[in-house]
Design a protein around this motif. Structure first.
Motif, PDB file in Angstrom:
ATOM      1  N   PRO A   1       0.804  -1.223   0.000  1.00 22.50           N
ATOM      2  CA  PRO A   1       0.000   0.000   0.000  1.00 22.50           C
ATOM      3  C   PRO A   1       0.839   1.276   0.000  1.00 22.50           C
ATOM      4  CG  PRO A   1      -0.053  -1.035   2.165  1.00 22.50           C
ATOM      5  CD  PRO A   1       0.623  -2.000   1.257  1.00 22.50           C
ATOM      6  N   ASP A   2       2.102   1.196   0.480  1.00 24.48           N
ATOM      7  CA  ASP A   2       2.950   2.392   0.494  1.00 24.48           C
ATOM      8  C   ASP A   2       3.212   2.924  -0.914  1.00 24.48           C
ATOM      9  OD1 ASP A   2       3.173   2.663   3.202  1.00 24.48           O
ATOM     10  OD2 ASP A   2       5.169   1.795   3.366  1.00 24.48           O
ATOM     11  N   ILE A   3       3.280   2.020  -1.878  1.00 25.95           N
ATOM     12  CA  ILE A   3       3.556   2.459  -3.256  1.00 25.95           C
ATOM     13  C   ILE A   3       2.496   3.458  -3.702  1.00 25.95           C
ATOM     14  CG2 ILE A   3       3.781   1.728  -5.662  1.00 25.95           C
ATOM     15  CD1 ILE A   3       4.555  -1.066  -4.577  1.00 25.95           C
ATOM     16  N   TYR A   4       1.259   3.148  -3.470  1.00 25.54           N
ATOM     17  CA  TYR A   4       0.160   3.976  -3.991  1.00 25.54           C
ATOM     18  C   TYR A   4       0.030   5.274  -3.199  1.00 25.54           C
ATOM     19  CZ  TYR A   4      -0.619  -0.510  -6.127  1.00 25.54           C
ATOM     20  OH  TYR A   4      -0.422  -1.677  -6.818  1.00 25.54           O
ATOM     21  N   TYR A   5       0.315   5.201  -1.899  1.00 25.64           N
ATOM     22  CA  TYR A   5       0.275   6.435  -1.119  1.00 25.64           C
ATOM     23  C   TYR A   5       1.302   7.431  -1.647  1.00 25.64           C
ATOM     24  CZ  TYR A   5       0.971   9.778   2.610  1.00 25.64           C
ATOM     25  OH  TYR A   5       1.108  10.941   3.305  1.00 25.64           O
ATOM     26  N   HIS A   6       2.525   6.957  -1.850  1.00 23.75           N
ATOM     27  CA  HIS A   6       3.588   7.879  -2.273  1.00 23.75           C
ATOM     28  C   HIS A   6       3.455   8.261  -3.744  1.00 23.75           C
ATOM     29  CE1 HIS A   6       5.810   8.091   1.481  1.00 23.75           C
ATOM     30  NE2 HIS A   6       5.446   6.832   1.668  1.00 23.75           N
ATOM     31  N   ARG A   7       2.913   7.373  -4.548  1.00 23.81           N
ATOM     32  CA  ARG A   7       2.630   7.794  -5.924  1.00 23.81           C
ATOM     33  C   ARG A   7       1.542   8.863  -5.913  1.00 23.81           C
ATOM     34  NH1 ARG A   7       1.139   3.708 -10.840  1.00 23.81           N
ATOM     35  NH2 ARG A   7      -0.769   3.486  -9.627  1.00 23.81           N
ATOM     36  N   GLY A   8       0.584   8.728  -5.021  1.00 23.48           N
ATOM     37  CA  GLY A   8      -0.426   9.767  -4.871  1.00 23.48           C
ATOM     38  C   GLY A   8       0.201  11.096  -4.475  1.00 23.48           C
ATOM     39  N   GLN A   9       1.208  11.049  -3.597  1.00 20.48           N
ATOM     40  CA  GLN A   9       1.877  12.280  -3.192  1.00 20.48           C
ATOM     41  C   GLN A   9       2.543  12.974  -4.380  1.00 20.48           C
ATOM     42  OE1 GLN A   9       0.521  12.803  -0.441  1.00 20.48           O
ATOM     43  NE2 GLN A   9       2.106  12.739   1.130  1.00 20.48           N
ATOM     44  N   VAL A  10       3.201  12.195  -5.228  1.00 18.34           N
ATOM     45  CA  VAL A  10       3.841  12.775  -6.407  1.00 18.34           C
ATOM     46  C   VAL A  10       2.793  13.379  -7.333  1.00 18.34           C
ATOM     47  CG1 VAL A  10       5.135  12.207  -8.500  1.00 18.34           C
ATOM     48  CG2 VAL A  10       5.901  11.338  -6.282  1.00 18.34           C
ATOM     49  N   LEU A  11       1.717  12.663  -7.554  1.00 16.62           N
ATOM     50  CA  LEU A  11       0.642  13.202  -8.404  1.00 16.62           C
ATOM     51  C   LEU A  11       0.037  14.456  -7.788  1.00 16.62           C
ATOM     52  CD1 LEU A  11      -0.971   9.779  -9.311  1.00 16.62           C
ATOM     53  CD2 LEU A  11       0.027  11.382 -10.955  1.00 16.62           C
ATOM     54  N   PHE A  12      -0.029  14.487  -6.468  1.00 15.05           N
ATOM     55  CA  PHE A  12      -0.587  15.652  -5.785  1.00 15.05           C
ATOM     56  C   PHE A  12       0.230  16.896  -6.090  1.00 15.05           C
ATOM     57  CE2 PHE A  12      -1.229  18.615  -2.378  1.00 15.05           C
ATOM     58  CZ  PHE A  12      -2.553  18.473  -1.996  1.00 15.05           C
ATOM     59  N   ILE A  13       1.550  16.796  -5.960  1.00 11.98           N
ATOM     60  CA  ILE A  13       2.356  17.991  -6.208  1.00 11.98           C
ATOM     61  C   ILE A  13       2.426  18.334  -7.688  1.00 11.98           C
ATOM     62  CG2 ILE A  13       3.705  17.693  -4.118  1.00 11.98           C
ATOM     63  CD1 ILE A  13       6.051  16.811  -5.933  1.00 11.98           C
ATOM     64  N   MET A  14       1.990  17.404  -8.547  1.00  8.06           N
ATOM     65  CA  MET A  14       1.858  17.715  -9.972  1.00  8.06           C
ATOM     66  C   MET A  14       0.471  18.284 -10.288  1.00  8.06           C
ATOM     67  SD  MET A  14       3.776  14.316 -11.494  1.00  8.06           S
ATOM     68  CE  MET A  14       3.544  14.750 -13.214  1.00  8.06           C
ATOM     69  N   ASN A  15      -0.316  18.513  -9.234  1.00 11.15           N
ATOM     70  CA  ASN A  15      -1.669  19.072  -9.356  1.00 11.15           C
ATOM     71  C   ASN A  15      -2.636  18.141 -10.089  1.00 11.15           C
ATOM     72  OD1 ASN A  15      -0.896  21.435  -8.036  1.00 11.15           O
ATOM     73  ND2 ASN A  15      -0.245  22.404  -9.941  1.00 11.15           N
ATOM     74  N   GLU A  16      -2.341  16.873 -10.118  1.00 12.10           N
ATOM     75  CA  GLU A  16      -3.249  15.892 -10.721  1.00 12.10           C
ATOM     76  C   GLU A  16      -4.037  15.238  -9.581  1.00 12.10           C
ATOM     77  OE1 GLU A  16      -1.640  13.381 -13.734  1.00 12.10           O
ATOM     78  OE2 GLU A  16      -0.224  14.901 -14.414  1.00 12.10           O
ATOM     79  N   PHE A  17      -4.979  16.003  -9.074  1.00 15.87           N
ATOM     80  CA  PHE A  17      -5.637  15.627  -7.823  1.00 15.87           C
ATOM     81  C   PHE A  17      -6.564  14.422  -7.970  1.00 15.87           C
ATOM     82  CE2 PHE A  17      -4.953  20.320  -7.510  1.00 15.87           C
ATOM     83  CZ  PHE A  17      -3.876  20.234  -6.650  1.00 15.87           C
ATOM     84  N   ALA A  18      -7.203  14.274  -9.110  1.00 21.74           N
ATOM     85  CA  ALA A  18      -8.084  13.123  -9.302  1.00 21.74           C
ATOM     86  C   ALA A  18      -7.285  11.820  -9.285  1.00 21.74           C
ATOM     87  CB  ALA A  18      -8.864  13.265 -10.607  1.00 21.74           C
ATOM     88  N   ASP A  19      -6.146  11.812 -10.016  1.00 20.82           N
ATOM     89  CA  ASP A  19      -5.299  10.620 -10.011  1.00 20.82           C
ATOM     90  C   ASP A  19      -4.690  10.389  -8.641  1.00 20.82           C
ATOM     91  OD1 ASP A  19      -5.861  10.126 -12.627  1.00 20.82           O
ATOM     92  OD2 ASP A  19      -3.937  10.807 -13.427  1.00 20.82           O
ATOM     93  N   ALA A  20      -4.346  11.471  -7.951  1.00 20.32           N
ATOM     94  CA  ALA A  20      -3.811  11.340  -6.594  1.00 20.32           C
ATOM     95  C   ALA A  20      -4.844  10.682  -5.689  1.00 20.32           C
ATOM     96  CB  ALA A  20      -3.416  12.708  -6.051  1.00 20.32           C
ATOM     97  N   ALA A  21      -6.092  11.165  -5.754  1.00 25.88           N
ATOM     98  CA  ALA A  21      -7.157  10.599  -4.919  1.00 25.88           C
ATOM     99  C   ALA A  21      -7.350   9.114  -5.216  1.00 25.88           C
ATOM    100  CB  ALA A  21      -8.454  11.366  -5.154  1.00 25.88           C
ATOM    101  N   GLU A  22      -7.244   8.731  -6.488  1.00 24.22           N
ATOM    102  CA  GLU A  22      -7.385   7.323  -6.865  1.00 24.22           C
ATOM    103  C   GLU A  22      -6.313   6.474  -6.186  1.00 24.22           C
ATOM    104  OE1 GLU A  22      -6.657   4.821 -10.965  1.00 24.22           O
ATOM    105  OE2 GLU A  22      -7.692   6.758 -11.125  1.00 24.22           O
ATOM    106  N   ASN A  23      -5.092   6.995  -6.129  1.00 28.06           N
ATOM    107  CA  ASN A  23      -3.995   6.259  -5.501  1.00 28.06           C
ATOM    108  C   ASN A  23      -4.144   6.198  -3.990  1.00 28.06           C
ATOM    109  OD1 ASN A  23      -1.398   5.436  -7.311  1.00 28.06           O
ATOM    110  ND2 ASN A  23      -2.592   7.053  -8.300  1.00 28.06           N
TER     111      ASN A  23
END
Length: 633
Positions: free
Chosen positions: A419-441
């Protein structure tokens, strides 16, 4: 990119620290445009981030193309254009086509001796000869005639300047200086304008002339701007900032060019100083608050397998892991460094040691050493998902988003159920302002492990950033109920309430977070205290309460950058610039990355220049504060 710590709702704490002055209608002395710095980030107590290179693209699990990335190393925004407006001389006339055919001014005696030679010029390359009267002649000349003669030289100098005959104009202004019975600042300033426009510019002479002009008239704004331009050309940026700042204030902040010059020189000064500091300072761990937040962003794992009995290196590594659990980070760092010089018995244990040392390198902003350790860890254990996830963070810090997503993909290939993979991938997407993909992760991470509080918090933040306010607040309320003994949901929910101006509710949440942290046996998280201080200031303009909260935070964690930054801004609000300069200096010492350092130095140097202005122009101190207040209304 800073380490992937637990989430922080936008605007983040450092954003609010840096912008709450403007939010509360009180201007910084130099103005918000000059001191603008920093941006939003989801990390605890980190500075802002801006877009990194966007030329590399990567498809993620959603099948959507993603490009670019963000790194705090680019947080200061685009490089300003090198704008150097051409200086103008004072009282410059528009000359007629036959200007040089004019008869010289008769000042008594031989006109050709005392005035500009009136020989007719046949082309642009012809320059008048200047023959001022001798000292003996001046001694007997009436004062009024000497004034008229000086004015004549000035007039002709203006005309020569307007036709770009800068050498001739300088000679004429020199003649005006030599014959005038009383020095005139305009003569020196105009000659300085000539020296600026010569090829190459004569910056040292510009400085000398403007020094003379300002001795005669300390409020001479044109001379200040010209000297500042020359000092900038000589790379004497601190002095240039001093002069541009004074010119900006004396012009009552109405001269946009001067304000842009302050911004430009601040950038040059702070960038150069930050590079020098980064190149020479010793690596150091950031605050306890920051380090603990980083390690909390990874779920606990079992210790690696070692030989029985354990080797010396194994035992030292286990001591490092025990110190890490006890949140004794200095000893954890010391032990892991020592273990890697000893005989660690298994590949798994050595990969773990390299992972931990690489993590500490990353926390200390040494991304190259972090990358080396993490890559070696992965070479030993190709399926080591945590090392792959951390390597993704390193790539983001270096502005390599496509490589970051390659690391995430490799981690998923090794263990798609981590599960850590998706949390941290979400963090990267978050700072890229891709919030929908971040929320999915974040949702995916929680589906694999529902007991990790930060996935729930960051999902609520991503929804908030997506303007999905109702779902965001509902997610936070569910998280509060599911994790009643954790302070983080209370703190971050309070931040969202604060962002909405719901001050009383925000303070209530911060108080609850503080209460939960105080119940810990050791090392409470101090961010709720800082947040409460900010909330009380924004809500009630209660400077005393805000200061007490931040001072208490620093008593618990003396390296808390957010508390230092807030106290610095509060000092500015009270007109205590000396204290603000001291605190911004401390903030610079605590800065983890070069952009954070540039941001702190920007405030420090801008405040120092204001302080120097008030010392040079003590009579304007009250007027300056009044202007600052008026700018904020």
């Amino acid at each position: 990119m800073p380490p992937a710590a637990p989430p922080e709702p936008a605007p983040g704490i450092v954003d609010r620290v840096q912008s709450f002055v403007a939010e509360n209608k009180t201007a910084l002395l130099i103005g918000a445009g000059v001191l603008a710095a920093g941006g939003a980030a989801y990390y605890v107590a980190t500075a802002g981030s801006s877009s990194a290179s966007t030329d590399k693209k990567k498809k993620g699990s959603s099948g959507k193309k993603r490009s670019g990335g963000k790194s705090v190393r680019d947080a200061d925004g685009p490089i300003l254009e090198e704008r150097k407006p051409k200086p103008q001389v004072d009282e410059e006339p528009v000359p007629g086509p036959n200007y040089w055919r004019r008869a010289p001014l008769n000042v008594g005696g031989d006109p050709e001796k005392f005035a500009v030679n009136s020989e007719e010029l046949t082309g642009d390359d012809r320059e008048p000869e200047v023959a001022p009267p001798t000292a003996e002649a001046l001694a007997v000349m009436p004062l009024e005639e000497r004034k008229e003669l000086a004015a004549s030289y000035k007039t002709k100098g203006n005309a020569a300047y307007s036709t770009k005959k800068f050498t001739a104009a300088a000679k004429l202004y020199t003649a005006a200086i030599e014959v005038t019975p009383k020095p005139e600042p305009v003569y020196y300033s105009n000659r300085a304008a000539c020296y600026v426009n010569m090829v190459p510019p004569q910056y040292e002479q510009v400085v000398a002339d403007c020094d003379e002009a300002l001795k005669l008239d300390p409020n001479y704004v044109k001379a200040l701007n010209r000297r500042a331009m020359a000092l900038e050309g000589l790379h004497r940026y601190s002095e240039a900032l001093r002069d541009y700042t004074a010119a900006t204030i004396l012009d009552k902040f109405t001269n946009q060019g001067a304000s842009q010059s302050v911004e430009r020189v601040l950038k040059k000064l702070t960038t150069a100083k930050a590079s020098e500091i980064v190149a020479t300072r010793e690596p150091r761990l950031p605050s306890y608050t920051f380090v603990s937040a980083y390690f909390a962003a990874f779920r606990p794992r079992e210790a690696p397998k070692v030989s029985d009995p354990p080797s010396t290196g194994d035992s030292t590594l286990l001591l490092a892991l025990d110190a890490l659990k006890a949140e004794d980070y200095q000893h954890a760092l010391s032990f892991v460094n020592e273990s890697l010089t000893q005989d660690i018995s298994t590949k798994e244990a050595r990969a773990e040691a390299l992972n931990l040392r690489g993590t500490f390198h990353f926390l200390m902003s040494d991304v190259d050493k972090a990358a080396t350790d993490l890559q070696e860890s992965i070479a030993l254990m190709p399926g080591f998902t945590q090392s792959l996830v951390k390597l993704a963070s390193v790539h983001m810090e270096k502005g390599e988003p496509s490589k970051a997503f390659e690391a995430f993909d490799a981690a998923i290939s090794a263990n798609a159920d981590d599960p850590d993979i998706y949390y941290h991938r979400g963090q990267v997407l978050f700072i890229m302002n891709e919030f929908a993909d971040a929320a999915e992760n974040y949702t995916k991470s929680s589906s694999l492990d529902d007991g990790f509080v930060f996935s729930h918090i960051q999902l609520a933040v991503a929804l908030y950033k997506s303007q999905n306010l109702a779902n965001s607040m509902a997610t936070f309320r569910r998280t509060l109920k599911a994790f009643p003994t954790r302070s983080e949901p209370q703190n971050y929910y309070g931040e969202l309430l604060l962002d909405q101006g719901r001050f009383e509710e925000a303070v209530e949440k911060f108080d609850k977070a503080i209460e939960l942290e105080q119940a810990k046996s050791h090392h409470p998280n101090v961010l709720p205290l800082v947040n409460k201080g900010l909330a009380l200031y924004q809500w009630k303009q209660d400077l005393g309460a805000a200061e007490r909260c931040c001072t208490e935070a620093l008593r618990i964690d003396s390296d808390c950058e957010a508390a230092v930054a807030t106290l610095a801004q509060l000092a500015l609000q009270q007109g205590n610039i000396e204290k603000a300069v001291e605190l911004f200096g401390r903030q610079a010492e605590l800065a983890r990355s070069e952009p954070e350092l540039v941001n702190a130095l920007t405030y420090q140097f801008a405040s120092e220049s204001q302080l120097e202005f008030m010392k040079t122009y003590p009579g304007m101190a009250a007027e300056l504060r009044a202007m600052a207040m008026a700018m904020g209304t």
